[in-house]
Motif scaffolding. Structure first.
Motif, short mmCIF file in Angstrom:
data_model
loop_
_atom_site.label_atom_id
_atom_site.label_comp_id
_atom_site.label_asym_id
_atom_site.label_seq_id
_atom_site.Cartn_x
_atom_site.Cartn_y
_atom_site.Cartn_z
N GLN A 5 12.76 11.67 -1.63
CA GLN A 5 13.04 11.67 -3.06
C GLN A 5 14.28 12.50 -3.37
O GLN A 5 15.11 12.10 -4.18
N ALA A 6 14.41 13.65 -2.74
CA ALA A 6 15.57 14.50 -2.96
C ALA A 6 16.84 13.79 -2.51
O ALA A 6 17.87 13.83 -3.20
N LEU A 7 16.79 13.13 -1.37
CA LEU A 7 17.94 12.39 -0.87
C LEU A 7 18.30 11.25 -1.82
O LEU A 7 19.47 11.04 -2.14
N GLU A 8 17.29 10.54 -2.30
CA GLU A 8 17.53 9.44 -3.24
C GLU A 8 18.20 9.95 -4.51
O GLU A 8 19.13 9.33 -5.04
N GLU A 9 17.78 11.10 -5.00
CA GLU A 9 18.39 11.69 -6.18
C GLU A 9 19.86 12.04 -5.92
O GLU A 9 20.71 11.83 -6.79
N MET B 17 0.84 -1.17 0.00
CA MET B 17 0.00 0.00 0.00
C MET B 17 0.89 1.23 0.00
O MET B 17 1.39 1.61 1.03
N THR B 18 1.08 1.83 -1.11
CA THR B 18 1.83 3.07 -1.11
C THR B 18 0.86 4.22 -1.13
O THR B 18 -0.19 4.15 -1.74
N ARG B 19 1.26 5.23 -0.42
CA ARG B 19 0.44 6.43 -0.42
C ARG B 19 1.35 7.61 -0.17
O ARG B 19 2.37 7.48 0.49
N PRO B 20 1.00 8.76 -0.70
CA PRO B 20 1.87 9.92 -0.52
C PRO B 20 2.11 10.18 0.97
O PRO B 20 1.22 10.03 1.77
N ASP B 21 3.31 10.59 1.28
CA ASP B 21 3.68 10.89 2.65
C ASP B 21 4.23 12.31 2.69
O ASP B 21 4.96 12.70 1.79
N ALA B 22 3.88 13.05 3.70
CA ALA B 22 4.30 14.45 3.78
C ALA B 22 5.81 14.60 3.70
O ALA B 22 6.32 15.57 3.16
N GLY B 23 6.58 13.63 4.22
CA GLY B 23 8.03 13.71 4.20
C GLY B 23 8.65 13.07 2.98
O GLY B 23 9.87 13.06 2.83
#
Length: 116
Positions: free
Chosen positions: A12-16, A1-7
């Protein structure tokens, strides 16, 4: 179950950044964290601002997260659930990190001819 998370945008920025630096060693990704969640349950305690999130993982283990606000005038059920979920989700990172490191140790021992 994926759902948008405020953090999640910070993740995503860290992953990039990790990918931009060419850091390719085995690691846990946000997608792997989300893939572990198979069920979400929430409970708000009556007459309080306390919300509990229970995230059940693929192996049946569960983690909890909480949220509360000082003033009931500031309470919002959706925000309470989102904060409790985020707090529970954060607890998955160290669990998966431990599991990955344990697997690396077993794999290394096998390559060296040790059974454990």
């Amino acid at each position: 179950m994926t759902r948008p998370d405020a953090g999640f945008t910070d993740e995503q920025a860290l992953e990039e950044q990790i990918q931009a630096h060419g850091l390719t060693a085995p690691r846990i990704t946000p997608e792997q964290i989300d893939a572990q969640i198979v069920r979400e349950d929430y409970h708000r305690f009556p007459d309080t601002t306390v919300t509990i999130a229970l995230l059940t993982l693929r192996n049946g283990y569960a983690v909890t997260g909480e949220s509360a606000c000082v003033s009931s005038d500031n309470f919002n059920a959706t925000l309470g659930r989102d904060i409790a979920r985020r707090n529970a989700r954060e607890k998955i990172w160290p669990l998966m990190g431990y599991a990955l490191r344990d697997q690396q140790l077993r794999d290394s021992a096998k390559r060296r001819g040790h059974p454990h």
